[in-house]
Scaffold this motif. Structure first.
Motif, PDB file in Angstrom:
ATOM      1  N   LEU A   1     -49.869  62.525  14.052  1.00 35.55           N
ATOM      2  CA  LEU A   1     -49.383  61.276  14.646  1.00 35.55           C
ATOM      3  C   LEU A   1     -49.197  61.433  16.147  1.00 35.55           C
ATOM      4  N   GLU A   2     -49.824  62.430  16.694  1.00 37.12           N
ATOM      5  CA  GLU A   2     -49.759  62.637  18.137  1.00 37.12           C
ATOM      6  C   GLU A   2     -50.410  61.462  18.865  1.00 37.12           C
ATOM      7  N   ALA A   3     -49.687  60.881  19.806  1.00 39.00           N
ATOM      8  CA  ALA A   3     -50.165  59.753  20.620  1.00 39.00           C
ATOM      9  C   ALA A   3     -50.331  58.459  19.835  1.00 39.00           C
ATOM     10  N   VAL A   4     -49.703  58.359  18.654  1.00 37.54           N
ATOM     11  CA  VAL A   4     -49.729  57.094  17.919  1.00 37.54           C
ATOM     12  C   VAL A   4     -48.915  56.055  18.689  1.00 37.54           C
ATOM     13  N   ARG A   5     -49.307  54.785  18.596  1.00 35.93           N
ATOM     14  CA  ARG A   5     -48.507  53.730  19.240  1.00 35.93           C
ATOM     15  C   ARG A   5     -47.158  53.602  18.532  1.00 35.93           C
ATOM     16  N   ALA A   6     -46.121  53.415  19.309  1.00 33.82           N
ATOM     17  CA  ALA A   6     -44.801  53.178  18.719  1.00 33.82           C
ATOM     18  C   ALA A   6     -44.805  51.902  17.876  1.00 33.82           C
TER      19      ALA A   6
END
Length: 240
Positions: free
Chosen positions: A147-152
């Motif tokens: 989930l690295e760099a997933v949109r909040a």
């Protein structure tokens, strides 16, 4: 027969001593055992400069007040921590308040992005699970779930799905390599895969509109801003 004067005096002294002892015992009892619903009058201490006695009911009220204040302070601290955590997600996706770096600062026009640990912590706190077939979270390895760099906003929306449906939700695919490319892709943080289960399957197909079939044969269901694709072993979900 008359009583001798010395014996009479001795009897009076004994009775006086017993009376004084009784008064002392009553004074002590009034400090420790007076009922709150029928308070006894305060008994002033006769020693010079000594303060009047305090009713036990007042002592109990003071103790309870101090206890309640401590409990309320702890509750407020806990509530503030939950609010800060929720705010990190609830402000996601708003124009002008987003960032292009994981867990990063705001930059106009760019989505807020979370680090893997930050995103999985939010999922756990909301009752969701995260699972990797390879037992890893490296974004550069296709068998990992990252989930690295997933949109909040994506994390916020999958949490909202769990809350609306009341179903268990397990994230099995994130921003790792191996998914189809594109502007609204897994790698860019817009999509998540979740595990199939009868509860979530029924909720998606019952509560959302069937909207055709994707090129690979996956049935598409959608509502405003979200597209659910039923693949063979998971739901592929696009959160816009």
């Amino acid at each position: 027969m008359g009583t001798r004067p010395c014996k009479q005096r001795r009897a009076r002294l004994t009775a006086g001593a017993l009376l004084a002892l009784q008064i002392s015992l009553i004074a002590l009892a009034s400090h420790g055992t007076a009922a709150a619903d029928s308070p006894r009058p305060s008994i002033a201490v006769t020693a010079a400069g000594a303060p009047a006695a305090v009713r036990p009911a007042r002592l109990r009220a003071t103790a309870v007040g101090a206890y309640d204040a401590g409990v309320l302070a702890a509750a407020r601290r806990y509530a503030r921590s939950l609010y800060r955590q929720a705010s990190a997600v609830s402000t996601a996706g708003r124009p002008g308040g987003e960032s292009g770096r994981p867990g990063g600062k705001s930059a106009p026009g760019q989505p807020v992005r979370l680090g893997h640990a930050q995103a999985t912590q939010l999922l756990r706190n909301a009752g969701l699970r995260w699972m990797s077939s390879g037992g890893c979270s490296n974004r550069r390895v296709g068998t990992c779930t990252s989930l690295e760099a997933v949109r909040a906003a994506t994390v916020e929306n999958v949490i909202a799905l769990k809350r609306r449906s009341g179903c268990p939700v397990v994230v099995t695919g994130g921003t790792e390599v191996g998914h189809a490319p594109g502007r609204y892709s897994h790698h860019r943080g817009y999509k998540l895969d979740i595990e199939l289960n009868p509860c979530i399957n029924g909720y998606i197909t019952r509560e959302h509109v069937l909207d055709g079939v994707r090129g690979d044969g996956a049935a598409l269901y959608r509502d405003e801003g979200t597209v659910y694709a039923r693949e063979s072993d998971h739901w592929d979900i696009l959160f816009l």
